[in-house]
Design an enzyme around this catalytic site. Sequence first.
Site, PDB file in Angstrom:
ATOM      1  N   CYS A 156      92.868  84.912  53.363  1.00 50.28           N
ATOM      2  CA  CYS A 156      93.137  84.414  54.843  1.00 50.28           C
ATOM      3  C   CYS A 156      93.180  83.203  54.681  1.00 50.28           C
ATOM      4  CB  CYS A 156      92.269  85.138  55.801  1.00 50.28           C
ATOM      5  SG  CYS A 156      92.216  86.986  55.938  1.00 50.28           S
ATOM      6  N   ASP A 171      79.421 110.027  40.925  1.00 52.42           N
ATOM      7  CA  ASP A 171      79.222 111.335  41.708  1.00 52.42           C
ATOM      8  C   ASP A 171      79.284 112.340  40.662  1.00 52.42           C
ATOM      9  OD1 ASP A 171      82.043 111.665  40.781  1.00 52.42           O
ATOM     10  OD2 ASP A 171      82.732 111.377  42.902  1.00 52.42           O
ATOM     11  N   SER A 172      79.201 113.587  40.718  1.00 54.91           N
ATOM     12  CA  SER A 172      78.935 114.529  39.881  1.00 54.91           C
ATOM     13  C   SER A 172      80.204 115.158  39.550  1.00 54.91           C
ATOM     14  CB  SER A 172      77.830 115.857  40.487  1.00 54.91           C
ATOM     15  OG  SER A 172      78.452 116.396  41.598  1.00 54.91           O
ATOM     16  N   GLY A 173      81.032 114.945  40.447  1.00 50.82           N
ATOM     17  CA  GLY A 173      82.461 115.824  39.923  1.00 50.82           C
ATOM     18  C   GLY A 173      82.632 117.006  40.897  1.00 50.82           C
ATOM     19  N   GLY A 188      79.929 116.671  51.787  1.00 53.53           N
ATOM     20  CA  GLY A 188      80.511 117.734  52.510  1.00 53.53           C
ATOM     21  C   GLY A 188      81.013 117.458  53.731  1.00 53.53           C
ATOM     22  N   CYS A 239      87.949  84.843  53.590  1.00 48.54           N
ATOM     23  CA  CYS A 239      88.413  85.417  52.442  1.00 48.54           C
ATOM     24  C   CYS A 239      89.452  84.662  51.672  1.00 48.54           C
ATOM     25  CB  CYS A 239      88.601  86.961  52.266  1.00 48.54           C
ATOM     26  SG  CYS A 239      90.466  87.264  52.856  1.00 48.54           S
ATOM     27  N   CYS A 245      88.495  85.446  59.200  1.00 45.06           N
ATOM     28  CA  CYS A 245      88.005  85.780  57.941  1.00 45.06           C
ATOM     29  C   CYS A 245      88.223  84.731  57.022  1.00 45.06           C
ATOM     30  CB  CYS A 245      89.024  87.010  57.374  1.00 45.06           C
ATOM     31  SG  CYS A 245      88.581  87.417  55.743  1.00 45.06           S
ATOM     32  N   HIS A 248      91.503  91.551  50.446  1.00 39.31           N
ATOM     33  CA  HIS A 248      91.022  91.266  51.925  1.00 39.31           C
ATOM     34  C   HIS A 248      90.432  92.466  52.619  1.00 39.31           C
ATOM     35  CE1 HIS A 248      91.123  90.317  56.192  1.00 39.31           C
ATOM     36  NE2 HIS A 248      91.565  91.583  56.351  1.00 39.31           N
ATOM     37  N   ASP A 271      79.966 104.863  50.977  1.00 36.26           N
ATOM     38  CA  ASP A 271      81.298 104.615  50.257  1.00 36.26           C
ATOM     39  C   ASP A 271      82.472 105.318  50.834  1.00 36.26           C
ATOM     40  OD1 ASP A 271      82.584 107.100  48.231  1.00 36.26           O
ATOM     41  OD2 ASP A 271      80.520 107.438  49.023  1.00 36.26           O
TER      42      ASP A 271
END
Length: 421
Positions: free
Chosen positions: A361, A95-97, A268, A358, A356, A387, A318
Amino acid sequence: MPRDWPLDFRIEITSGKARAGRLVTPHGEIETPVFMPVGTLASVKAIPQDTLEELGAQIILGNTYHLYLRPGVETVRRMGGLHGFMSWPRAILTDSGGFQVFSLNALRKVTEEGVTFRSHLDGSSHFFSPESAMEAQIGLGADIIMAFDECTEFPADRERMRASMEMTARWARRSKKYFEDHKHEVPWVTGHGGTAAPGCPAERSSAAEPSDFPALAAKGAARMGHPIPSDATQCLLGIVQGGMDRELRRESAVRAIEIGFPGYAIGGLSVGEPRELTREIVESTLEHLPADKPRYLMGVGTPEEIVEYASLGVDMMDCVLPTRAARHGLLFTSEGKVSIKQARYAQDQGPLDPNCACRVCRRYSRAYLRHLYASNEVLAQVLNTIHNLSFYLDTMRRVRHSIRLGEECGFLSSVWSRPKP
C-alpha cells in the site's frame, strides 16, 4: 528463566470474554490472540520466510498429510525438522492430517484402527492411525502438534455425529499415549541427548542413520541463530468434535479434558454449515474449555470473524482465506473487500488501502495491482498475498491492543471497520 514445558501459557489481561496473553514455545513466545498463516507444504504460498518475519508472523502452520506425501517425513527429519528444512526460526504448528483425509471423501476408508486413503497425487494407498500421525508429526518437529481426529461432515444425523465424536475421543487417548512414549524423538531435541525415531514405515528404507540427526539439528539451529533449550519438547493439543450438536460438543470437551492436554482446539467447523451456526457452536463449546488453557479455533475465518472469535475468548486461529483470496484477486481493506480484477481500478492511482502501512500500500497503486493481475504476472500473487497477510496480522495486533486497553464495549468496531454496503 526455566520454562514449564511442554507449554507455558499466561493470560495477562482480560476484557469481557476476550483475553490477551503469551504462549511460550521452544522456538519463541507468541502473543495471543494470534492469527497463524497457513504454510501447507512448508511454505506460505507466494511469501518467503524473511517477508513473513517482517510482517510479524509469530507462528505458521504446516500440513502433515501433504508433507507426509511430499517430500516425506524422513526428508524433513534429516534436515532437523521443519524449522531447519524451511529455515524458519519461529514457532510452527502442524495439524494431524485428519481434516485433509476427511476431504478426500471417496478416496478413504475409516475403521477403528485408522484411515486408509489414496494419495491425491498418484493414487497410491496409505494408512494413518493415531500412532502413525503422531510419529509423522514428531518427525516433522513442529512446536505444537494435534491429536488425530475424525472430522464430521455437514449435514450429518445425530447418530453419525455421536459415532464420530466417540471415535475422536478414543483416537485422542491413543494419540496421547504414543506422544508421551516418543516425544523426545523430535529432531531438534536429538542434539541435546534425545533419540532419533526410525522414521515412518513407508520411508524407513531411506532413513538417515540415528547418528546423523544431532549434527543436522545443531546445524539447522546454528543457521537460524536459535538454540533450543535442552528440556524442550513438543506440545500435543486435543481436539473437540461433535458436529453441529451442542451437547455432543460439551461431551467431547469433557472427554478431552479427562484425557488431559495442555490446550484444546475446536475442530470440524467451516465444513459447509451456515456462519451463524459456526458462531453458535464456537461460543457454546468455549464455555466447556478450561479458562487457563489456550483455545485454538481451527480453519476460520474472515477478518471480521477472527475479531469476533477473539472477543469470545479464542486464543489461536488459522485460515487459508487471506492467501487463497489473494491469488484470486480478492483483497481485504479497512474500507471493505476489493476485487482488484475489476476494470474500474485500471486508472485508479490511489493505494489499495489508504489506512494500511504495508509495503504494498505504501508503494503501489490500485491500477498497477490490477494490471499485474490482469496480465497474470506472478508478482500479482506475491503483492496481493503480502497485503492480505499484513491486514490479518495487523488486525490481530489491534485486537490485542484493544484488549489491553480494556475496550470491551464497541470491541468489533474499534479494531476493524465493517465493509461498506
